[in-house]
Scaffold this motif. Structure first.
Motif, PDB file in Angstrom:
ATOM      1  N   SER A 100     100.590  35.026  -9.474  1.00 54.18           N
ATOM      2  CA  SER A 100     101.070  35.195 -10.715  1.00 54.18           C
ATOM      3  C   SER A 100     100.561  34.708 -11.909  1.00 54.18           C
ATOM      4  O   SER A 100     100.218  34.985 -13.094  1.00 54.18           O
ATOM      5  CB  SER A 100     101.394  36.017 -10.337  1.00 54.18           C
ATOM      6  OG  SER A 100     103.454  35.535 -10.510  1.00 54.18           O
ATOM      7  N   VAL A 101     101.241  33.119 -11.883  1.00 58.14           N
ATOM      8  CA  VAL A 101     100.964  32.490 -12.931  1.00 58.14           C
ATOM      9  C   VAL A 101     100.164  32.002 -13.447  1.00 58.14           C
ATOM     10  O   VAL A 101      99.489  31.844 -14.236  1.00 58.14           O
ATOM     11  CB  VAL A 101     102.116  31.519 -12.315  1.00 58.14           C
ATOM     12  CG1 VAL A 101     101.214  30.897 -13.282  1.00 58.14           C
ATOM     13  CG2 VAL A 101     103.322  31.631 -12.389  1.00 58.14           C
ATOM     14  N   ALA A 102      99.016  32.288 -12.235  1.00 56.97           N
ATOM     15  CA  ALA A 102      97.278  31.186 -11.924  1.00 56.97           C
ATOM     16  C   ALA A 102      96.709  32.060 -12.523  1.00 56.97           C
ATOM     17  O   ALA A 102      95.863  32.166 -13.660  1.00 56.97           O
ATOM     18  CB  ALA A 102      97.018  31.041 -10.622  1.00 56.97           C
ATOM     19  N   VAL A 103      97.140  33.607 -12.645  1.00 58.91           N
ATOM     20  CA  VAL A 103      95.864  35.531 -13.068  1.00 58.91           C
ATOM     21  C   VAL A 103      96.412  34.987 -14.116  1.00 58.91           C
ATOM     22  O   VAL A 103      95.198  34.743 -15.385  1.00 58.91           O
ATOM     23  CB  VAL A 103      96.605  35.724 -12.024  1.00 58.91           C
ATOM     24  CG1 VAL A 103      95.586  36.849 -12.731  1.00 58.91           C
ATOM     25  CG2 VAL A 103      95.863  35.837 -10.886  1.00 58.91           C
ATOM     26  N   LEU A 104      97.203  34.650 -15.098  1.00 61.93           N
ATOM     27  CA  LEU A 104      97.888  34.918 -16.487  1.00 61.93           C
ATOM     28  C   LEU A 104      97.824  33.741 -17.058  1.00 61.93           C
ATOM     29  O   LEU A 104      96.774  33.608 -17.916  1.00 61.93           O
ATOM     30  CB  LEU A 104      99.289  34.851 -16.913  1.00 61.93           C
ATOM     31  CG  LEU A 104     100.285  35.776 -15.980  1.00 61.93           C
ATOM     32  CD1 LEU A 104     101.669  35.530 -16.166  1.00 61.93           C
ATOM     33  CD2 LEU A 104      99.348  36.738 -17.212  1.00 61.93           C
ATOM     34  N   VAL A 105      96.885  32.237 -16.532  1.00 61.07           N
ATOM     35  CA  VAL A 105      96.604  31.320 -17.111  1.00 61.07           C
ATOM     36  C   VAL A 105      94.648  31.518 -16.904  1.00 61.07           C
ATOM     37  O   VAL A 105      94.459  31.263 -18.078  1.00 61.07           O
ATOM     38  CB  VAL A 105      97.066  30.092 -16.364  1.00 61.07           C
ATOM     39  CG1 VAL A 105      96.367  28.491 -17.674  1.00 61.07           C
ATOM     40  CG2 VAL A 105      98.773  29.257 -16.056  1.00 61.07           C
ATOM     41  N   GLY A 106      94.550  32.038 -16.196  1.00 57.38           N
ATOM     42  CA  GLY A 106      93.293  32.175 -15.797  1.00 57.38           C
ATOM     43  C   GLY A 106      92.876  33.079 -16.768  1.00 57.38           C
ATOM     44  O   GLY A 106      91.858  33.247 -18.357  1.00 57.38           O
ATOM     45  N   VAL A 107      93.322  34.626 -17.351  1.00 60.86           N
ATOM     46  CA  VAL A 107      93.466  35.055 -18.285  1.00 60.86           C
ATOM     47  C   VAL A 107      93.261  34.884 -19.749  1.00 60.86           C
ATOM     48  O   VAL A 107      92.864  34.888 -20.796  1.00 60.86           O
ATOM     49  CB  VAL A 107      94.934  36.341 -18.276  1.00 60.86           C
ATOM     50  CG1 VAL A 107      94.433  36.999 -19.700  1.00 60.86           C
ATOM     51  CG2 VAL A 107      93.957  37.060 -17.659  1.00 60.86           C
ATOM     52  N   SER A 108      93.970  33.752 -20.107  1.00 58.11           N
ATOM     53  CA  SER A 108      94.595  33.207 -21.774  1.00 58.11           C
ATOM     54  C   SER A 108      93.120  32.138 -21.834  1.00 58.11           C
ATOM     55  O   SER A 108      92.914  32.367 -22.494  1.00 58.11           O
ATOM     56  CB  SER A 108      95.561  32.517 -21.466  1.00 58.11           C
ATOM     57  OG  SER A 108      95.723  31.151 -22.528  1.00 58.11           O
ATOM     58  N   THR A 140      96.483  36.343 -27.437  1.00 58.73           N
ATOM     59  CA  THR A 140      96.419  37.413 -26.477  1.00 58.73           C
ATOM     60  C   THR A 140      96.317  36.009 -25.268  1.00 58.73           C
ATOM     61  O   THR A 140      97.002  35.881 -24.937  1.00 58.73           O
ATOM     62  CB  THR A 140      94.769  38.291 -26.148  1.00 58.73           C
ATOM     63  OG1 THR A 140      94.595  39.077 -26.714  1.00 58.73           O
ATOM     64  CG2 THR A 140      94.458  38.573 -24.723  1.00 58.73           C
ATOM     65  N   ALA A 141      95.867  35.301 -25.368  1.00 62.02           N
ATOM     66  CA  ALA A 141      95.842  33.978 -24.657  1.00 62.02           C
ATOM     67  C   ALA A 141      97.079  33.100 -24.989  1.00 62.02           C
ATOM     68  O   ALA A 141      97.662  32.739 -23.464  1.00 62.02           O
ATOM     69  CB  ALA A 141      94.933  32.917 -25.418  1.00 62.02           C
ATOM     70  N   GLY A 142      97.889  32.832 -26.159  1.00 57.20           N
ATOM     71  CA  GLY A 142      99.621  32.721 -26.071  1.00 57.20           C
ATOM     72  C   GLY A 142     100.220  32.614 -25.262  1.00 57.20           C
ATOM     73  O   GLY A 142     100.930  33.046 -24.943  1.00 57.20           O
TER      74      GLY A 142
END
Length: 245
Positions: A100-108, A140-142
């Motif tokens: 989940s952390v990797a997905v959020l960083v990837g979306v950012s 959104t990225a932040g």
């Protein structure tokens, strides 16, 4: 309404300096956006979110492992100069506890690079529209990066963390480890995105004052020329008075 030629020339001078300053700030904003987009790639791929601390064993026995952990791989120090790493971007699969952390960083990361690509729209759309699009993308990225930073400590109670940091690891308790530079850089990135998005909104709201007095840009593309010299002079005077206030 008639305006003296001297006042019109003075307003043109003030507006020219105002445009130059705004363009310089806009260039600085674009360079900072590009630089942090590159930095976030490093944040995503580097196994430097967690590292072991130098802890001496209180009793005789094997020394605790030493290494680092990232979103995609765990690296253990070995007798060889190169650490022994498991996982990696080649498999495109993050560690199970950090998906989940990797997905959020990837979306950012996707959002910030989209904002970088949107800089090409300055040739086709009004500057205010482009700044607003980039500002929302940076917000959104932040937001995604901030959420990833909050969820990361909650994911420490995993097999990978226990193998690296000992059995005392738990949620928000790193055991024999500590946060490393990639995680700290991600936290600083949240603040950076907030500053860049705020600056983009400010530049977007100033675009009406930055336009030349005889042109107005549409949403995307064309310019409309004011045919009335009186309207142009009035615009000069109003711009001057607003700048002097």
């Amino acid at each position: 309404m008639s305006v003296s030629p001297g006042l019109a020339d003075l307003s043109r001078l003030y507006q020219t300096e105002f445009v130059r300053s705004a363009r310089a700030v806009g260039v600085l904003w674009a360079v900072c956006t590009l630089c942090f987009a590159i930095i976030q790639v490093v944040i995503l791929v580097q196994p430097s979110w967690i590292c072991t601390t130098d802890v001496r064993p209180q009793q005789a026995g094997p020394e605790p492992p030493s290494g680092t952990l990232g979103l995609f791989e765990v690296c253990m120090e070995s007798d060889w100069p190169v650490p022994d790493c498991h996982g990696g971007l080649s498999t495109l699969s993050p560690l199970p506890s950090l998906q989940s952390v990797a997905v959020l960083v990837g979306v950012s990361l996707l959002a910030v690079w989209t904002s970088v690509l949107c800089l090409c729209l300055f040739r086709f759309c009004s500057a205010a529209t482009v700044y607003k699009i980039c500002a929302w993308l940076q917000l959104t990225a932040g937001f995604c990066l901030a959420l990833a930073c909050l969820l990361f400590p909650d994911s420490w109670e995993s097999q990978e963390m226990k193998a690296l940091c000992g059995d005392s690891v738990g949620s928000f308790s790193p055991g024999n480890c500590s946060v490393h530079w990639a995680y700290i850089l991600a936290i600083l990135g949240v603040l950076d995105y907030a500053i860049l998005a705020t600056l983009a909104f400010v530049l977007a709201n100033r675009q009406d004052a930055l336009l030349p007095p005889d042109t107005q840009e549409g949403e995307c593309g064309g310019k409309v020329v004011n045919s009335s010299d009186e309207l142009s002079s009035q615009f000069h005077a109003e711009t001057l008075f607003s700048l002097l206030q």
